[in-house]
Design an enzyme around this catalytic site. Structure first.
Site, PDB file in Angstrom:
ATOM      1  N   LYS A 263       0.834  -1.195   0.000  1.00 33.80           N
ATOM      2  CA  LYS A 263       0.000   0.000   0.000  1.00 33.80           C
ATOM      3  C   LYS A 263       0.872   1.250   0.000  1.00 33.80           C
ATOM      4  O   LYS A 263       2.011   1.203   0.463  1.00 33.80           O
ATOM      5  CB  LYS A 263      -0.858   0.021   1.280  1.00 33.80           C
ATOM      6  CG  LYS A 263      -1.968  -1.004   1.324  1.00 33.80           C
ATOM      7  CD  LYS A 263      -2.759  -0.899   2.611  1.00 33.80           C
ATOM      8  CE  LYS A 263      -3.851  -1.937   2.701  1.00 33.80           C
ATOM      9  NZ  LYS A 263      -4.948  -1.751   1.734  1.00 33.80           N
ATOM     10  N   ARG A 337     -10.063 -11.755   2.487  1.00 29.93           N
ATOM     11  CA  ARG A 337     -10.893 -12.855   1.987  1.00 29.93           C
ATOM     12  C   ARG A 337     -10.150 -14.183   2.051  1.00 29.93           C
ATOM     13  O   ARG A 337     -10.766 -15.236   2.142  1.00 29.93           O
ATOM     14  CB  ARG A 337     -11.373 -12.524   0.569  1.00 29.93           C
ATOM     15  CG  ARG A 337     -10.267 -12.306  -0.420  1.00 29.93           C
ATOM     16  CD  ARG A 337     -10.722 -11.557  -1.666  1.00 29.93           C
ATOM     17  NE  ARG A 337     -10.768 -10.109  -1.467  1.00 29.93           N
ATOM     18  CZ  ARG A 337     -11.157  -9.244  -2.396  1.00 29.93           C
ATOM     19  NH1 ARG A 337     -11.545  -9.676  -3.585  1.00 29.93           N
ATOM     20  NH2 ARG A 337     -11.173  -7.955  -2.137  1.00 29.93           N
TER      21      ARG A 337
HETATM   22  N1  BES Z   1      -7.984  -3.893   4.701  1.00 25.99           N
HETATM   23  C1  BES Z   1      -8.177  -3.542   3.355  1.00 25.99           C
HETATM   24  C2  BES Z   1      -9.508  -2.825   3.119  1.00 25.99           C
HETATM   25  C3  BES Z   1      -9.573  -1.386   3.535  1.00 25.99           C
HETATM   26  C4  BES Z   1      -8.998  -0.405   2.752  1.00 25.99           C
HETATM   27  C5  BES Z   1     -10.259  -1.021   4.652  1.00 25.99           C
HETATM   28  C6  BES Z   1      -9.098   0.933   3.134  1.00 25.99           C
HETATM   29  C7  BES Z   1     -10.381   0.315   5.007  1.00 25.99           C
HETATM   30  C8  BES Z   1      -9.785   1.275   4.252  1.00 25.99           C
HETATM   31  C9  BES Z   1      -8.174  -4.781   2.483  1.00 25.99           C
HETATM   32  O1  BES Z   1      -7.346  -5.803   2.886  1.00 25.99           O
HETATM   33  C10 BES Z   1      -7.681  -4.348   1.145  1.00 25.99           C
HETATM   34  O2  BES Z   1      -6.557  -3.962   1.048  1.00 25.99           O
HETATM   35  N2  BES Z   1      -8.535  -4.445   0.132  1.00 25.99           N
HETATM   36  C11 BES Z   1      -8.197  -4.026  -1.175  1.00 25.99           C
HETATM   37  C12 BES Z   1      -8.768  -5.031  -2.132  1.00 25.99           C
HETATM   38  C13 BES Z   1      -8.278  -4.856  -3.543  1.00 25.99           C
HETATM   39  C14 BES Z   1      -6.825  -5.211  -3.642  1.00 25.99           C
HETATM   40  C15 BES Z   1      -9.099  -5.723  -4.452  1.00 25.99           C
HETATM   41  C16 BES Z   1      -8.786  -2.639  -1.394  1.00 25.99           C
HETATM   42  O3  BES Z   1      -9.915  -2.395  -0.958  1.00 25.99           O
HETATM   43  O4  BES Z   1      -8.107  -1.823  -1.984  1.00 25.99           O
HETATM   44 MN    MN Z   2      -5.368  -5.592   2.191  1.00 25.29          MN
END
Ligand code: BES
Ligand code: MN
Ligand code: ZN
Length: 484
Positions: A263, A337
């Site tokens: 990230k 997931r």
């Molecule tokens: N923990 C994150 C989701 C999240 C992101 C929660 C921002 C709160 C704020 C999750 O593990 C994640 O990174 N999801 C990705 C999925 C994507 C790679 C398909 C996302 O939402 O960007």
């Molecule tokens: Mn994630």
């Protein structure tokens, strides 16, 4: 904070010594002849208290009353949303005046729901995080007395709200702790502490046991970190063994860096909150310990870190989940997931009446619903109705999202049974469709709490949601165990 509920008697209330007496009024207030009524009538007549929810007037050492401070707050129509506004309006004053004892007097009848909102809102606005501060002051209010005309008939609702607060605050506490103070091992210890309470038991599984269970997807996420994973199994036994349990599954990523699909640095600290689903499961068990309902509940928490390292999973890797389905990990940041799918498969062994997973799963859900409602996904009508109703009664709201099969198209891949991501469009839904592939054997619901589990900005902190919703759902269950 201690809570008490007392019947209304304006005369004796005026003579009660308390640091702050908060009187909540609707326009229908009828004054009596006592000193407190006198003050209220005078203020209402003066027009200085604007008749709108959230308006207030603060009086220091009022003549004829024993309290150090009298605060009059208008309740508008007196509904749940108004009560939240009015209690929130008093927050600034409570923070600056730092009263130890607080009396909240409702001069007219409240609905059970509005009273519960008053209790949970007061707890929310007075909560203070202290765990990693060197000079912690903590919350000033030690005792809050709620005074209402029909107190006895509202006692059960009041008790439920107080129990929910204990759960919400445990969930906040673990959500707020930094990732180095809230590792999978720490969460397991928190679960073990809960098992000291009545009717609760707990088993903790480590990497070896999880490998034996063939949880290949969960293991794949955990393998990038030196911090060992924990799989936590909590059980609350309030009913006969033959009564099918509800299983709650919490996402417990104690830190989500994204892994190799890393990230951006800005706001990455907020990914310590990626275990808020797990924290909500702990919170629900804390409330169950107080409420002792006649139902069986299992709590499963898949806890690990998601980090990049020489041993981390890489985009394109294929792993085999506990269900036997193979998964192509196209994006290592879609890790929630992966840990959840194995926990969902594990829940089959309980022959559950319903399984509900709770996860800070997708940024897409934040975009779709913001911070007001959690995303709710469910193909079972009874379960769906029960959950949405619980959201409303607790004012911990969720909103139904679709699960059409066409949304699963993007999860197809040439190299495994399923891919862990589809495209960006409908990201919260495609994530739910991925999870659904592991839920064929029981009624299932999924709560995406990415937008509701914590606040960003200056108010940064966990909210304790959706403990309130889940507690209401469990408390409304028919103990015979047939219907969801
Ligand atoms: N923990 C994150 C989701 C999240 C992101 C929660 C921002 C709160 C704020 C999750 O593990 C994640 O990174 N999801 C990705 C999925 C994507 C790679 C398909 C996302 O939402 O960007
Ligand atoms: Mn994630
Ligand atoms: Zn995550």
């Amino acid at each position: 904070m201690n809570f008490a509920l007392k019947p209304l008697d304006l005369r004796s209330l005026g003579g009660e010594k308390t640091d702050a007496l908060l009187v909540f009024l609707t326009t229908s207030f009828k004054p009596d002849k006592d000193a407190l009524s006198g003050w209220i009538a005078k203020v209402l007549k003066s027009g200085d208290l604007v008749p709108k929810a959230g308006q207030m007037l603060d009086i220091f050492r009022p003549d004829g009353l024993a309290c150090s401070r009298l605060v009059l707050l208008h309740l508008g129509e007196g509904g749940a949303a108004d009560v939240r506004k009015a209690v929130t309006a008093a927050a600034g004053l409570i923070k600056s005046a730092k009263p130890k004892a607080l009396t909240l007097c409702f001069a007219q009848t409240l609905t059970a729901q509005a009273l519960r909102v008053a209790v949970t809102t007061l707890a929310d606005v007075t909560y203070v995080y202290t765990a990693t501060k060197s000079k912690a002051e903590g919350r000033s209010v030690q005792k809050a007395v709620f005074v209402l005309p029909d107190a006895p008939s509202l006692q059960a609702d009041f008790d439920r709200a107080v129990a929910a607060v204990a759960g919400i605050e445990l969930a906040k506490e673990w959500g707020n702790r930094p990732a180095n103070h809230a590792t999978p091992t720490h969460l397991a210890h928190a679960a073990r502490d809960l098992a000291k309470m009545p009717k609760i038991k707990c088993d903790i599984l480590g990497p070896k046991e999880v490998a034996k269970l063939d949880m290949g997807a969960f293991l794949a996420v955990a393998q990038g970190s030196d911090e060992p994973l924990r799989f936590i199994v909590l059980r609350y036994s309030g009913a006969a063994k033959s009564s099918a349990p509800v299983v709650l599954v919490g996402k417990g990523i104690t830190f989500d860096s994204g892994g190799i699909s890393i990230k951006p640095a800005a706001e990455m600290d907020e990914m310590k909150f990626d275990m808020c689903g797990a924290a909500s499961v702990l919170g629900v068990f804390r409330a169950l310990a107080d409420l002792q309902p006649a139902v069986n509940v299992v709590g499963l928490i898949a806890a690990c870190e998601n980090l990049p390292s020489g041993r981390a999973i890489k985009p394109g890797d294929v792993v085999t989940s506990m269900s036997g389905q193979t998964i192509e990990i196209l994006n290592t940041d879609a890790e929630g997931r992966l840990v959840l799918c194995d926990a969902l498969t594990y829940s089959e062994r309980f022959k559950p009446r319903a399984v509900v997973d709770i996860a800070t799963l997708t940024g897409a859900c934040v975009i779709a619903l913001g911070a007001v409602r959690s995303g709710f996904f469910c193909a079972d009508e009874d379960l769906s109705r029960a959950m949405v109703t619980a959201g409303e009664s607790s004012q911990d709201l969720c909103w139904p999202m679709p699960l059409d099969e066409d949304y699963a198209d993007g999860l197809k891949t040439n190299f495994a049974d399923v891919a862990n991501v589809a495209g960006r469009p409908g990201g919260a839904i495609t994530a739910a469709k991925f999870l659904q592939k592991f839920t064929a054997k029981f009624p299932w619901a999924h709560l995406d709490i990415a937008g509701t589990a914590w606040k960003s900005g200056t108010a940064k902190g966990a909210t304790g949601r959706p403990v309130g919703l889940l507690v209401d759902y469990l408390m409304a269950l028919d103990p015979q165990g047939h219907k969801a």
